[in-house]
Design a protein around this motif. Sequence first.
Motif, PDB file in Angstrom:
ATOM      1  N   ASP A 175      15.692  84.129  49.706  1.00  0.00           N
ATOM      2  CA  ASP A 175      16.312  85.257  50.787  1.00  0.00           C
ATOM      3  C   ASP A 175      17.222  84.748  51.806  1.00  0.00           C
ATOM      4  O   ASP A 175      18.205  85.408  51.932  1.00  0.00           O
ATOM      5  N   SER A 176      16.971  83.451  52.049  1.00  0.00           N
ATOM      6  CA  SER A 176      18.095  82.860  53.055  1.00  0.00           C
ATOM      7  C   SER A 176      19.334  82.878  52.354  1.00  0.00           C
ATOM      8  O   SER A 176      20.355  83.000  52.783  1.00  0.00           O
ATOM      9  N   LEU A 177      19.318  82.168  51.094  1.00  0.00           N
ATOM     10  CA  LEU A 177      20.447  82.144  50.330  1.00  0.00           C
ATOM     11  C   LEU A 177      21.054  83.318  50.071  1.00  0.00           C
ATOM     12  O   LEU A 177      22.514  83.482  50.196  1.00  0.00           O
ATOM     13  N   LYS A 178      20.406  84.534  49.739  1.00  0.00           N
ATOM     14  CA  LYS A 178      20.589  85.701  49.199  1.00  0.00           C
ATOM     15  C   LYS A 178      21.820  86.312  50.229  1.00  0.00           C
ATOM     16  O   LYS A 178      22.747  86.704  50.224  1.00  0.00           O
ATOM     17  N   TYR A 179      21.221  86.369  51.634  1.00  0.00           N
ATOM     18  CA  TYR A 179      21.765  86.906  52.922  1.00  0.00           C
ATOM     19  C   TYR A 179      22.975  85.764  53.118  1.00  0.00           C
ATOM     20  O   TYR A 179      24.307  86.552  53.765  1.00  0.00           O
ATOM     21  N   ALA A 180      22.944  84.636  53.205  1.00  0.00           N
ATOM     22  CA  ALA A 180      24.066  83.865  53.418  1.00  0.00           C
ATOM     23  C   ALA A 180      25.444  84.032  52.443  1.00  0.00           C
ATOM     24  O   ALA A 180      26.429  84.185  53.011  1.00  0.00           O
ATOM     25  N   ASN A 181      25.059  84.212  51.289  1.00  0.00           N
ATOM     26  CA  ASN A 181      26.059  84.584  50.298  1.00  0.00           C
ATOM     27  C   ASN A 181      26.737  86.089  50.714  1.00  0.00           C
ATOM     28  O   ASN A 181      27.928  86.158  50.422  1.00  0.00           O
ATOM     29  N   LEU A 197      11.023  84.332  70.245  1.00  0.00           N
ATOM     30  CA  LEU A 197       9.539  84.131  70.348  1.00  0.00           C
ATOM     31  C   LEU A 197       8.785  84.220  69.107  1.00  0.00           C
ATOM     32  O   LEU A 197       7.599  84.191  68.970  1.00  0.00           O
ATOM     33  N   LYS A 198       9.627  83.857  68.206  1.00  0.00           N
ATOM     34  CA  LYS A 198       8.805  83.459  66.891  1.00  0.00           C
ATOM     35  C   LYS A 198       8.370  84.692  66.161  1.00  0.00           C
ATOM     36  O   LYS A 198       7.410  84.547  65.330  1.00  0.00           O
ATOM     37  N   GLU A 199       8.622  85.983  66.571  1.00  0.00           N
ATOM     38  CA  GLU A 199       8.176  86.889  65.867  1.00  0.00           C
ATOM     39  C   GLU A 199       9.279  87.508  64.764  1.00  0.00           C
ATOM     40  O   GLU A 199      10.073  88.363  64.858  1.00  0.00           O
ATOM     41  N   TYR A 200       9.235  86.684  63.557  1.00  0.00           N
ATOM     42  CA  TYR A 200      10.375  86.625  62.694  1.00  0.00           C
ATOM     43  C   TYR A 200      10.254  88.104  62.089  1.00  0.00           C
ATOM     44  O   TYR A 200      11.305  88.725  61.775  1.00  0.00           O
ATOM     45  N   ASN A 201       9.165  88.579  61.857  1.00  0.00           N
ATOM     46  CA  ASN A 201       9.104  89.961  60.991  1.00  0.00           C
ATOM     47  C   ASN A 201       9.767  91.005  61.791  1.00  0.00           C
ATOM     48  O   ASN A 201      10.539  91.800  61.405  1.00  0.00           O
ATOM     49  N   LYS A 202       9.629  91.046  63.084  1.00  0.00           N
ATOM     50  CA  LYS A 202      10.055  92.164  63.946  1.00  0.00           C
ATOM     51  C   LYS A 202      11.571  91.803  64.109  1.00  0.00           C
ATOM     52  O   LYS A 202      12.481  92.701  64.188  1.00  0.00           O
ATOM     53  N   ALA A 203      12.189  90.671  64.127  1.00  0.00           N
ATOM     54  CA  ALA A 203      13.243  90.310  64.089  1.00  0.00           C
ATOM     55  C   ALA A 203      13.965  90.973  62.833  1.00  0.00           C
ATOM     56  O   ALA A 203      15.106  91.544  63.027  1.00  0.00           O
ATOM     57  N   ILE A 204      13.309  90.651  61.756  1.00  0.00           N
ATOM     58  CA  ILE A 204      14.121  91.195  60.462  1.00  0.00           C
ATOM     59  C   ILE A 204      14.236  92.847  60.713  1.00  0.00           C
ATOM     60  O   ILE A 204      15.063  93.428  60.162  1.00  0.00           O
ATOM     61  N   ILE A 205      13.207  93.356  60.862  1.00  0.00           N
ATOM     62  CA  ILE A 205      13.174  94.940  61.065  1.00  0.00           C
ATOM     63  C   ILE A 205      14.263  95.256  61.989  1.00  0.00           C
ATOM     64  O   ILE A 205      15.084  96.246  61.725  1.00  0.00           O
ATOM     65  N   SER A 232      19.863  85.580  57.186  1.00  0.00           N
ATOM     66  CA  SER A 232      19.987  84.227  56.702  1.00  0.00           C
ATOM     67  C   SER A 232      19.079  83.150  57.377  1.00  0.00           C
ATOM     68  O   SER A 232      18.145  82.636  57.059  1.00  0.00           O
ATOM     69  N   VAL A 233      19.442  83.033  58.618  1.00  0.00           N
ATOM     70  CA  VAL A 233      18.729  82.062  59.629  1.00  0.00           C
ATOM     71  C   VAL A 233      17.222  82.282  59.702  1.00  0.00           C
ATOM     72  O   VAL A 233      16.500  81.238  59.922  1.00  0.00           O
ATOM     73  N   ILE A 234      17.083  83.487  59.909  1.00  0.00           N
ATOM     74  CA  ILE A 234      15.501  83.910  60.323  1.00  0.00           C
ATOM     75  C   ILE A 234      14.838  83.495  58.835  1.00  0.00           C
ATOM     76  O   ILE A 234      13.802  83.058  58.852  1.00  0.00           O
ATOM     77  N   TYR A 235      15.338  83.928  57.658  1.00  0.00           N
ATOM     78  CA  TYR A 235      14.640  83.435  56.493  1.00  0.00           C
ATOM     79  C   TYR A 235      14.495  81.960  56.403  1.00  0.00           C
ATOM     80  O   TYR A 235      13.636  81.499  56.074  1.00  0.00           O
ATOM     81  N   MET A 236      15.438  81.296  56.879  1.00  0.00           N
ATOM     82  CA  MET A 236      15.578  79.753  56.746  1.00  0.00           C
ATOM     83  C   MET A 236      14.571  79.436  57.718  1.00  0.00           C
ATOM     84  O   MET A 236      13.805  78.245  57.299  1.00  0.00           O
ATOM     85  N   ASN A 237      14.331  79.884  58.743  1.00  0.00           N
ATOM     86  CA  ASN A 237      13.446  79.232  59.814  1.00  0.00           C
ATOM     87  C   ASN A 237      11.880  79.624  59.103  1.00  0.00           C
ATOM     88  O   ASN A 237      11.063  78.925  59.628  1.00  0.00           O
ATOM     89  N   ILE A 238      11.556  80.567  58.353  1.00  0.00           N
ATOM     90  CA  ILE A 238      10.419  80.682  57.758  1.00  0.00           C
ATOM     91  C   ILE A 238      10.218  80.108  56.538  1.00  0.00           C
ATOM     92  O   ILE A 238       9.302  80.260  55.725  1.00  0.00           O
TER      93      ILE A 238
END
Length: 171
Positions: A82-88, A40-48, A71-77
């Motif tokens: 942060d995306s690289l941090k979580y991927a690692n 639904l592109k509600e990325y902040n709620k997805a992270i929570i 990581s994928v969610i941070y990549m989408n935004i």
Amino acid sequence: VMGSEEQINSKKLIEAQNYIKQAPDLSNGYIDLASAYAELKEYNKAIIALNKALELSANDSEKFIIYYNISVIYMNIQDWDDSLKYANMAKQIQQSPEIDGLIAGINFNRGNKEFAKRAYTEALEKNPSSLIDAVNLTRIYLKEFNFVQAGKTLNKLVESGGPELHDYDKF
């Protein structure tokens, strides 16, 4: 499932919320909830939701999935750091061609194209039928006008018997 994409995603959201009501102490419900929010592109709620899943995670396998999805969610935004941090963090738990490809994509978007080419090439050596890695490496070669390498990459994918590509001719 009938309905528009938004209707389908709203139903997924309701299903995830109902799952959480039935099993509030399991991370899977929050992972599903995050997936519904992301669609639904509600990325902040997805992270929570993923952070809640992380609190409830019972093993490294669940943590890998959660870190990968964060990581994928941070990549989408386009939050590449942060995306690289979580991927690692996911990669520290489990080595996989998928995580290698994700890290390559993040580095490409951060401007580190040479690292991305090497990483996609290594990921394809481990999993030659990875359509995503082959297409992403091919895109890099095409942007460089390196049509020979782009063709070779796609030909290797076809030769590997990649996802339903066995019926196609070489590129």
